[in-house]
Design a protein around this motif. Sequence first.
Motif, PDB file in Angstrom:
ATOM      1  N   GLN A  94      51.127  28.889  32.598  1.00 31.15           N
ATOM      2  CA  GLN A  94      51.671  28.369  33.845  1.00 31.15           C
ATOM      3  C   GLN A  94      52.488  27.128  33.522  1.00 31.15           C
ATOM      4  O   GLN A  94      52.078  26.308  32.697  1.00 31.15           O
ATOM      5  CB  GLN A  94      50.542  28.013  34.825  1.00 31.15           C
ATOM      6  CG  GLN A  94      49.544  29.124  35.069  1.00 31.15           C
ATOM      7  CD  GLN A  94      50.165  30.305  35.799  1.00 31.15           C
ATOM      8  OE1 GLN A  94      51.114  30.141  36.563  1.00 31.15           O
ATOM      9  NE2 GLN A  94      49.643  31.495  35.569  1.00 31.15           N
ATOM     10  N   ARG A 110      52.984  22.548  30.632  1.00 33.33           N
ATOM     11  CA  ARG A 110      52.481  23.904  30.413  1.00 33.33           C
ATOM     12  C   ARG A 110      50.954  23.871  30.403  1.00 33.33           C
ATOM     13  O   ARG A 110      50.332  22.912  29.933  1.00 33.33           O
ATOM     14  CB  ARG A 110      52.987  24.468  29.078  1.00 33.33           C
ATOM     15  CG  ARG A 110      54.506  24.578  28.990  1.00 33.33           C
ATOM     16  CD  ARG A 110      55.017  25.701  29.881  1.00 33.33           C
ATOM     17  NE  ARG A 110      56.431  25.938  29.685  1.00 33.33           N
ATOM     18  CZ  ARG A 110      57.381  25.420  30.450  1.00 33.33           C
ATOM     19  NH1 ARG A 110      57.067  24.606  31.443  1.00 33.33           N
ATOM     20  NH2 ARG A 110      58.652  25.694  30.219  1.00 33.33           N
ATOM     21  N   MET A 141      47.369  26.665  30.080  1.00 31.98           N
ATOM     22  CA  MET A 141      46.813  27.996  29.827  1.00 31.98           C
ATOM     23  C   MET A 141      45.299  27.920  29.923  1.00 31.98           C
ATOM     24  O   MET A 141      44.683  26.942  29.476  1.00 31.98           O
ATOM     25  CB  MET A 141      47.219  28.499  28.431  1.00 31.98           C
ATOM     26  CG  MET A 141      46.538  29.785  28.013  1.00 31.98           C
ATOM     27  SD  MET A 141      46.745  30.143  26.241  1.00 31.98           S
ATOM     28  CE  MET A 141      48.495  30.425  26.165  1.00 31.98           C
ATOM     29  N   THR A 167      46.611  22.300  27.613  1.00 34.51           N
ATOM     30  CA  THR A 167      47.752  21.692  28.296  1.00 34.51           C
ATOM     31  C   THR A 167      48.674  21.043  27.279  1.00 34.51           C
ATOM     32  O   THR A 167      48.207  20.419  26.320  1.00 34.51           O
ATOM     33  CB  THR A 167      47.280  20.630  29.314  1.00 34.51           C
ATOM     34  OG1 THR A 167      46.258  21.194  30.151  1.00 34.51           O
ATOM     35  CG2 THR A 167      48.426  20.152  30.179  1.00 34.51           C
ATOM     36  N   ASP A 181      52.123  35.371  26.563  1.00 36.82           N
ATOM     37  CA  ASP A 181      53.516  35.164  26.941  1.00 36.82           C
ATOM     38  C   ASP A 181      54.415  34.840  25.759  1.00 36.82           C
ATOM     39  O   ASP A 181      55.475  34.246  25.915  1.00 36.82           O
ATOM     40  CB  ASP A 181      53.606  34.022  27.971  1.00 36.82           C
ATOM     41  CG  ASP A 181      52.889  34.385  29.255  1.00 36.82           C
ATOM     42  OD1 ASP A 181      52.891  35.573  29.616  1.00 36.82           O
ATOM     43  OD2 ASP A 181      52.322  33.490  29.890  1.00 36.82           O
TER      44      ASP A 181
END
Length: 208
Positions: free
Chosen positions: A84, A90, A92, A158, A188
């Motif tokens: 995200q 960022r 996860m 993060t 991703d």
Amino acid sequence: MTVIRIEHVLALATAAALTTGCSSLGEELDRERDPARTATPEPAAPEPSSPADQTLPTIAPTAPSTPATTCPESGVRIAPGPVQGAMGLRAMTVTLTNCGTGTHELNGYPSVRVLDEDRDPYDIEVLKGTDAIHMAGTAPDPAPVTLKPGESARSGLTWRMMSPDTSTTYLEITPATGERPQTMETLDGPLDLTDTGQLGTSPWQKSD
């Protein structure tokens, strides 16, 4: 000389038309309306088919579901979630599931290494907490977690995005000190953190 009155002729013609049937009279009227036969006759309506002639649509069989990943010898299975991101930040979530038969204890942070496409580690500083990651906020304090079979815990990763051109990335995660690490490919693609060089982690928390 015999004189034939016109009234008698019309009466005879009418009687003849009646004796030939309604269809002949209809045809005669059609010829009067369309002598050149330019009109196209309307096609007859198809007769309704019987139930035996109606074919039901074929429904393709549902593909079998993919079997669950086998449980490692350690009794826990770790999986990364999607990344995200917003404004360069960022995040996860990493999920650990107790797939064994006994309880599993956690307390603290996972040990994380970021690997390249050859499974070699990047020079990344992995932090306990997220305070040093700009705009990430503060992670909760560590607390003991007990997982029964089938239960899960999660930890957050993060970082700040800098370089979009990163080699294929893997994560090596060790749930706790003394436990066996597990290596997995990120969902991703590459993690874009190699230029910032810092990765914040949050402690294990039991999933809802």
